[in-house]
Design an enzyme around this catalytic site. Structure first.
Site, PDB file in Angstrom:
ATOM      1  N   LEU A   1     -17.689  -2.775   0.104  1.00 49.18           N
ATOM      2  CA  LEU A   1     -18.437  -1.882  -0.790  1.00 49.18           C
ATOM      3  C   LEU A   1     -18.134  -2.136  -2.260  1.00 49.18           C
ATOM      4  O   LEU A   1     -18.505  -1.331  -3.118  1.00 49.18           O
ATOM      5  CB  LEU A   1     -18.133  -0.416  -0.446  1.00 49.18           C
ATOM      6  CG  LEU A   1     -18.488   0.036   0.964  1.00 49.18           C
ATOM      7  CD1 LEU A   1     -18.204   1.525   1.133  1.00 49.18           C
ATOM      8  CD2 LEU A   1     -19.941  -0.268   1.293  1.00 49.18           C
TER       9      LEU A   1
ATOM     10  N   LEU B   1     -21.018  -0.407  -4.433  1.00 52.61           N
ATOM     11  CA  LEU B   1     -22.180  -0.612  -3.571  1.00 52.61           C
ATOM     12  C   LEU B   1     -22.497   0.621  -2.720  1.00 52.61           C
ATOM     13  O   LEU B   1     -23.213   0.532  -1.733  1.00 52.61           O
ATOM     14  CB  LEU B   1     -21.968  -1.847  -2.692  1.00 52.61           C
ATOM     15  CG  LEU B   1     -21.953  -3.161  -3.471  1.00 52.61           C
ATOM     16  CD1 LEU B   1     -21.581  -4.338  -2.566  1.00 52.61           C
ATOM     17  CD2 LEU B   1     -23.300  -3.428  -4.166  1.00 52.61           C
ATOM     18  N   THR B   2     -21.978   1.768  -3.138  1.00 56.30           N
ATOM     19  CA  THR B   2     -22.386   3.038  -2.534  1.00 56.30           C
ATOM     20  C   THR B   2     -23.448   3.737  -3.376  1.00 56.30           C
ATOM     21  O   THR B   2     -24.074   4.691  -2.916  1.00 56.30           O
ATOM     22  CB  THR B   2     -21.199   4.000  -2.394  1.00 56.30           C
ATOM     23  OG1 THR B   2     -20.766   4.411  -3.708  1.00 56.30           O
ATOM     24  CG2 THR B   2     -20.041   3.349  -1.656  1.00 56.30           C
TER      25      THR B   2
ATOM     26  N   GLY C   1     -16.513   0.602  -4.047  1.00 55.58           N
ATOM     27  CA  GLY C   1     -17.349   1.790  -4.212  1.00 55.58           C
ATOM     28  C   GLY C   1     -18.614   1.579  -5.005  1.00 55.58           C
ATOM     29  O   GLY C   1     -19.509   2.428  -4.985  1.00 55.58           O
TER      30      GLY C   1
ATOM     31  N   TYR D   1       0.814  -1.215   0.000  1.00 53.41           N
ATOM     32  CA  TYR D   1       0.000   0.000   0.000  1.00 53.41           C
ATOM     33  C   TYR D   1       0.850   1.270   0.000  1.00 53.41           C
ATOM     34  O   TYR D   1       1.966   1.258   0.493  1.00 53.41           O
ATOM     35  CB  TYR D   1      -0.912   0.013   1.221  1.00 53.41           C
ATOM     36  CG  TYR D   1      -1.927  -1.091   1.261  1.00 53.41           C
ATOM     37  CD1 TYR D   1      -2.279  -1.810   0.120  1.00 53.41           C
ATOM     38  CD2 TYR D   1      -2.552  -1.445   2.463  1.00 53.41           C
ATOM     39  CE1 TYR D   1      -3.199  -2.834   0.170  1.00 53.41           C
ATOM     40  CE2 TYR D   1      -3.485  -2.473   2.520  1.00 53.41           C
ATOM     41  CZ  TYR D   1      -3.804  -3.166   1.375  1.00 53.41           C
ATOM     42  OH  TYR D   1      -4.723  -4.180   1.434  1.00 53.41           O
TER      43      TYR D   1
ATOM     44  N   LYS E   1     -22.677   5.451  -6.048  1.00 52.40           N
ATOM     45  CA  LYS E   1     -22.112   6.627  -6.726  1.00 52.40           C
ATOM     46  C   LYS E   1     -21.775   6.372  -8.192  1.00 52.40           C
ATOM     47  O   LYS E   1     -21.641   7.327  -8.968  1.00 52.40           O
ATOM     48  CB  LYS E   1     -20.875   7.130  -5.988  1.00 52.40           C
ATOM     49  CG  LYS E   1     -19.684   6.187  -5.964  1.00 52.40           C
ATOM     50  CD  LYS E   1     -18.568   6.775  -5.111  1.00 52.40           C
ATOM     51  CE  LYS E   1     -17.362   5.866  -5.001  1.00 52.40           C
ATOM     52  NZ  LYS E   1     -16.324   6.427  -4.104  1.00 52.40           N
TER      53      LYS E   1
ATOM     54  N   SER F   1     -13.192  -5.367   1.010  1.00 49.89           N
ATOM     55  CA  SER F   1     -13.994  -4.836  -0.094  1.00 49.89           C
ATOM     56  C   SER F   1     -15.498  -4.968   0.146  1.00 49.89           C
ATOM     57  O   SER F   1     -16.238  -5.379  -0.749  1.00 49.89           O
ATOM     58  CB  SER F   1     -13.615  -5.521  -1.415  1.00 49.89           C
ATOM     59  OG  SER F   1     -13.992  -4.746  -2.529  1.00 49.89           O
TER      60      SER F   1
END
Length: 350
Positions: free
Chosen positions: A240, A245-246, A243, A53, A248, A238
């Site tokens: 979401l 499953l937000t 992202g 990371y 957006k 993970s």
């Protein structure tokens, strides 16, 4: 916040774990510290990171996430307040981890990785040291819903699990790590690690960190049985779906500053049929009066076989919403509705 036991260890972790892969890329050091402060204040005692990371992995940023956690722990005198997990990369052609050569799960590479991680984290030990992905040539995530040709291709220099586990055994004895974990592993891989440990080769794996969310429930059923019977804790990442499953990204939206807009590397969640599934789950969440991100995190947090849900955020507001998932009353009606959609869509994003 409720604490759950990690495997057969004497460690108990919060049902939510703070994932940190945005620290050093999408989040500054100060923003990372603010997230860590809030998580600790809300009862989170479990922090997950990796030598790889921040995301996306790049030579010029590699290690910044661990550095951010290290400066936070030092400035807050927080090392004894948290359970700290990090990871060593598996087989990779990327040469920046090992100073100009590819990396594998062999002694020289693992010892190099842990020593560098400890230095960046400014600590003498990590509680859970995980293999980020296997040395074997397996699909990313190690749990596809179908396979192409079989038998699968094997690397000529594949490192045996026994050889890798023996290195981790030495790290435990040296006091650099307390427990061993896997990530992106298959049922066979988990059982092989357990079998080698039971033969006395090395430490028994305590955790498995695999993707688990509404559009990827491949942990069920085989891995769930393995982990239950062998007492290996699932750390679900993970939740979401990067992202999706937000809500957006619904209907092709591309918000400025989103991970897709910045990096365009969310292909795992852009498979055929995925967009329809994402929108169906996001719509279902709103039907229950919840924000899609809150609903998706609550689904993972409240699964009986999930020891800790690894959440991630780029803003404090996002983080607060993710933390709130521990307080959602997950009902049988919600589960039945989710299962009905899963019967229709299956696992489009393994």
């Amino acid at each position: 916040m409720e604490k759950r036991r990690l495997g057969r260890t004497d460690i108990f972790v919060s049902r939510i774990c703070l994932g940190t892969m945005t620290f050093g890329e999408q989040n500054t050091e100060q923003e990372g510290h603010e997230q860590l402060d809030l998580a600790l204040e809300r009862g989170v005692n479990f922090i997950d990171t990796a030598e790889l990371y921040p995301i996306p992995p790049k030579a010029e940023t590699q290690g910044r996430t661990e550095q951010t956690i290290g400066t936070w722990m030092k400035s807050r005198a927080a090392r004894d307040k948290i359970v700290l997990a990090t990871k060593v990369v598996g087989r990779t052609a990327n040469e920046w981890f090992r100073g100009g050569r590819p990396s594998r799960l062999v002694r020289a590479d693992i010892t190099d990785a842990i020593d560098k991680s400890l230095a960046r984290l400014q600590t003498d030990y990590v509680d859970v040291y995980q293999m980020h992905f296997p040395d074997r040539l397996v699909p990313w995530g190690a749990n596809p819903v179908r396979v192409g040709e079989w038998p699968a291709k094997r690397a000529e220099d594949e490192t045996s699990i026994a050889e890798t586990l023996a290195v981790f055994d030495d790290l435990v004895k040296a006091g650099k790590i307390r427990h061993v974990g896997l990530s992106n592993e298959s049922s066979w891989g988990v059982m092989k690690f357990v079998a080698e440990a039971d033969k006395g080769v090395g430490p028994r794996v305590a955790t498995l960190q695999n993707a688990y969310n509404l559009v990827n429930r491949t942990f069920e059923v085989n891995l769930a049985e393995v982990c239950d019977r062998e007492e290996v804790s699932l750390l679900a990442y993970s939740p979401l779906a990067q992202g999706y499953l937000t809500g957006k990204y619904d209907d092709g939206a591309l918000p400025t500053g989103s991970r897709k807009q910045l990096f365009d590397r969310l292909q795992r969640y852009e498979t055929p049929g995925a967009a329809e599934a994402h929108k169906a789950y996001n719509t279902l969440a709103r039907d229950f009066g919840l924000e899609p991100a809150l609903f998706a995190n609550a689904f993972v947090t409240h699964r009986s076989f999930v020891t800790s849900n690894i959440i991630g955020a780029t803003s404090i507001d996002q983080l607060k919403l993710a933390l709130d998932s521990a307080d959602v009353a997950w009902t049988p009606e919600m589960q039945n509705a989710v299962d009905a959609l899963h019967q229709r869509f299956g696992n489009p994003c393994p």
